[in-house]
Scaffold this active site. Structure first.
Site, PDB file in Angstrom:
ATOM      1  N   LYS A  53      -5.642 -10.784   7.684  1.00 18.81           N
ATOM      2  CA  LYS A  53      -4.758 -11.251   6.617  1.00 18.81           C
ATOM      3  C   LYS A  53      -3.609 -12.068   7.165  1.00 18.81           C
ATOM      4  CE  LYS A  53      -5.609  -8.145   2.767  1.00 18.81           C
ATOM      5  NZ  LYS A  53      -5.046  -7.181   1.833  1.00 18.81           N
ATOM      6  N   LYS A 107     -18.173  -9.657   4.568  1.00 21.18           N
ATOM      7  CA  LYS A 107     -18.007  -8.643   3.521  1.00 21.18           C
ATOM      8  C   LYS A 107     -17.687  -9.297   2.180  1.00 21.18           C
ATOM      9  CE  LYS A 107     -14.117  -6.678   2.860  1.00 21.18           C
ATOM     10  NZ  LYS A 107     -12.840  -5.963   2.760  1.00 21.18           N
ATOM     11  N   LYS A 133     -12.742  -9.491  -3.025  1.00 17.94           N
ATOM     12  CA  LYS A 133     -12.207 -10.017  -4.280  1.00 17.94           C
ATOM     13  C   LYS A 133     -11.385 -11.279  -4.062  1.00 17.94           C
ATOM     14  CE  LYS A 133      -9.244  -5.901  -4.162  1.00 17.94           C
ATOM     15  NZ  LYS A 133      -9.267  -4.559  -4.452  1.00 17.94           N
TER      16      LYS A 133
HETATM   17  P1  TYM Z   1      -9.451  -2.095  -1.381  1.00 16.44           P
HETATM   18  O1  TYM Z   1      -8.670  -2.183  -2.640  1.00 16.44           O
HETATM   19  O2  TYM Z   1      -9.567  -3.318  -0.533  1.00 16.44           O
HETATM   20  O3  TYM Z   1     -10.905  -1.588  -1.685  1.00 16.44           O
HETATM   21  C1  TYM Z   1     -11.124  -0.420  -2.447  1.00 16.44           C
HETATM   22  C2  TYM Z   1     -12.348   0.318  -1.945  1.00 16.44           C
HETATM   23  O4  TYM Z   1     -13.509  -0.516  -2.008  1.00 16.44           O
HETATM   24  C3  TYM Z   1     -14.153  -0.536  -0.742  1.00 16.44           C
HETATM   25  N1  TYM Z   1     -14.741  -1.875  -0.553  1.00 16.44           N
HETATM   26  C4  TYM Z   1     -16.026  -2.100  -0.294  1.00 16.44           C
HETATM   27  N2  TYM Z   1     -17.073  -1.263  -0.143  1.00 16.44           N
HETATM   28  C5  TYM Z   1     -18.278  -1.811   0.094  1.00 16.44           C
HETATM   29  N3  TYM Z   1     -18.491  -3.146   0.201  1.00 16.44           N
HETATM   30  C6  TYM Z   1     -17.475  -4.035   0.065  1.00 16.44           C
HETATM   31  N4  TYM Z   1     -17.691  -5.347   0.145  1.00 16.44           N
HETATM   32  C7  TYM Z   1     -16.167  -3.508  -0.202  1.00 16.44           C
HETATM   33  N5  TYM Z   1     -14.959  -4.069  -0.406  1.00 16.44           N
HETATM   34  C8  TYM Z   1     -14.095  -3.061  -0.608  1.00 16.44           C
HETATM   35  C9  TYM Z   1     -13.040  -0.266   0.266  1.00 16.44           C
HETATM   36  O5  TYM Z   1     -13.554   0.228   1.472  1.00 16.44           O
HETATM   37  C10 TYM Z   1     -12.215   0.749  -0.485  1.00 16.44           C
HETATM   38  O6  TYM Z   1     -12.757   2.035  -0.338  1.00 16.44           O
HETATM   39  N6  TYM Z   1      -6.344   0.205   1.730  1.00 16.44           N
HETATM   40  C11 TYM Z   1      -7.281   0.429   0.657  1.00 16.44           C
HETATM   41  C12 TYM Z   1      -6.677   1.096  -0.558  1.00 16.44           C
HETATM   42  C13 TYM Z   1      -5.960   2.369  -0.283  1.00 16.44           C
HETATM   43  C14 TYM Z   1      -6.568   3.619  -0.005  1.00 16.44           C
HETATM   44  C15 TYM Z   1      -5.499   4.549   0.147  1.00 16.44           C
HETATM   45  C16 TYM Z   1      -7.898   4.036   0.120  1.00 16.44           C
HETATM   46  C17 TYM Z   1      -4.611   2.571  -0.286  1.00 16.44           C
HETATM   47  N7  TYM Z   1      -4.338   3.884  -0.026  1.00 16.44           N
HETATM   48  C18 TYM Z   1      -5.733   5.897   0.444  1.00 16.44           C
HETATM   49  C19 TYM Z   1      -8.115   5.383   0.415  1.00 16.44           C
HETATM   50  C20 TYM Z   1      -7.057   6.293   0.570  1.00 16.44           C
HETATM   51  C21 TYM Z   1      -7.829  -0.916   0.226  1.00 16.44           C
HETATM   52  O7  TYM Z   1      -7.252  -1.937   0.459  1.00 16.44           O
HETATM   53  O8  TYM Z   1      -8.938  -0.857  -0.504  1.00 16.44           O
END
Ligand code: TYM
Length: 336
Positions: free
Chosen positions: A117, A198, A201
């Site tokens: 990022k 990957k 969004k």
């Molecule tokens: P975020 O918002 O980027 O994504 C949310 C969840 O979706 C999963 N994910 C995917 N899984 C499979 N294939 C993909 N292409 C894909 N893109 C995203 C991510 O692994 C995630 O599980 N930092 C985290 C949010 C967060 C969080 C937490 C998660 C904040 N605090 C505490 C768990 C526990 C994030 O940016 O996810």
């Protein structure tokens, strides 16, 4: 209350429209886990994480509620699990400062997501660097056992464990050490146009991702345009046929069919029927969710009740851990 139940915590950022990557890698598993009686589940819309990159305020508000509506529409039962908005539980911001003070700069600079990022944006905010510390306290404040996430969050989970262990070693046992829960299939859904990356969004080419809220015809079109290869064989071979392998993963996680069953079904048929079925499987899964999301969003009072109730429970649990942290660090409790 649920003192001896195992605790699950996870969250999704309202930083863009959610993709089927978020759905298959995370949300769909949350719904599965809620029915296993032994868990006490917390699912959060992590709005404070979203503002680590620039957000348009009205859009952020809209998306935060939409993500909450998607949680419910996907099948999370508001009577069984705790759903809340991260910024409604102030302990997250406070505990983050405390944990920040025992986190090394080098640990944060090593995080792949930070490196990616910070290479993408010109003015890199401090929030982007500190992001994993906030994620760590999200998890640790609830004395979490399991964190269901996709593959890309594994490194952040490892850091969470390191930070928790360090705090425990310095100040005596305070946090439970959490384990990641990463699904065998669907943990890394790839970009439809570049299946070596990957699905995200924030990808530039909209044909590379499918949003949970994409209209059915858009979904069908995007799948029909998905990059495959010239071999013309439906076979699970990530190295040589990453596009086909990705579509097979999507089909398998949605229908429960194994890769062998899929290979057999489309033997000798090229890709047309296979792609058509992948598109239909996604539409069949998402269309009912989309309709529910629209209903839920039209009832703002209901949503408000859900996040109010969620924040009450989350505040109670999180504040208990925060007070423990403050006390162990040596902060004087305020006079009553
Ligand atoms: P975020 O918002 O980027 O994504 C949310 C969840 O979706 C999963 N994910 C995917 N899984 C499979 N294939 C993909 N292409 C894909 N893109 C995203 C991510 O692994 C995630 O599980 N930092 C985290 C949010 C967060 C969080 C937490 C998660 C904040 N605090 C505490 C768990 C526990 C994030 O940016 O996810």
């Amino acid at each position: 209350m649920s003192e001896n139940k195992k605790v699950i915590f996870s969250g999704i950022q309202p930083s863009g429209n959610l993709t089927i990557g978020n759905y298959l890698g995370a949300l769909k598993n949350w719904v599965k886990l809620q029915d296993e009686e032994e868990y006490d589940c917390y699912y959060c819309v992590v709005d404070l994480h979203a503002i680590t990159v620039k957000q348009e305020p009205a859009e952020l508000r809209r998306r935060t509620l939409e993500v909450l509506a998607i949680y419910i529409a996907a099948g999370l039962d508001v009577d069984k699990v705790t759903l809340f908005i991260q910024s409604h539980v102030k302990a997250h911001s406070e505990a983050q400062w405390l944990l920040n003070c025992s986190t090394y700069l080098g640990e944060l600079q090593r995080m792949t997501q930070f490196k990616d990022k910070s290479a993408k944006y010109s003015n890199v905010g401090a929030g982007l660097l500190n992001y994993p510390v906030l994620m760590a306290v999200d998890i640790l404040l609830y004395q979490t056992d399991l964190v269901p996430v996709g593959q890309d969050q594994k490194q952040h989970l490892e850091l969470t464990r390191d930070l928790a262990q360090r705090f425990n070693n310095t100040y005596s046992d305070t946090f439970k050490i959490p384990e990641p829960y990463i699904p065998k299939e669907g943990a890394k859904i790839m970009d439809l146009q570049d299946p070596t990356k990957k699905m995200s969004k924030s990808a530039e080419n909209p044909n590379g991702y499918i949003f949970i809220m994409d209209p059915p015809d858009v979904i069908r079109k995007k799948i029909s345009r998905a990059v495959t290869d010239s071999l013309g064989v439906v076979k699970y071979d990530v190295e040589n046929q990453p596009g086909v392998a990705n579509l097979m993963t999507i089909l398998s996680t949605l229908t429960g069919m194994s890769f062998e069953e899929i290979e057999k079904k489309y033997e000798g048929q090229g890709y047309a029927n296979f792609k058509k079925d992948v598109g239909e499987a996604i539409v069949a899964e998402l269309e009912p969710i989309q309709n529910k999301v629209k209903d839920i969003l039209s009832d703002k009072k209901y949503l408000e009740e859900v996040y109010k109730k969620g924040a009450e429970k989350a505040n109670y649990v999180a504040n208990k851990t925060l007070r423990k942290m403050q006390k162990k660090i040596g902060l004087i409790p305020p006079a009553r």
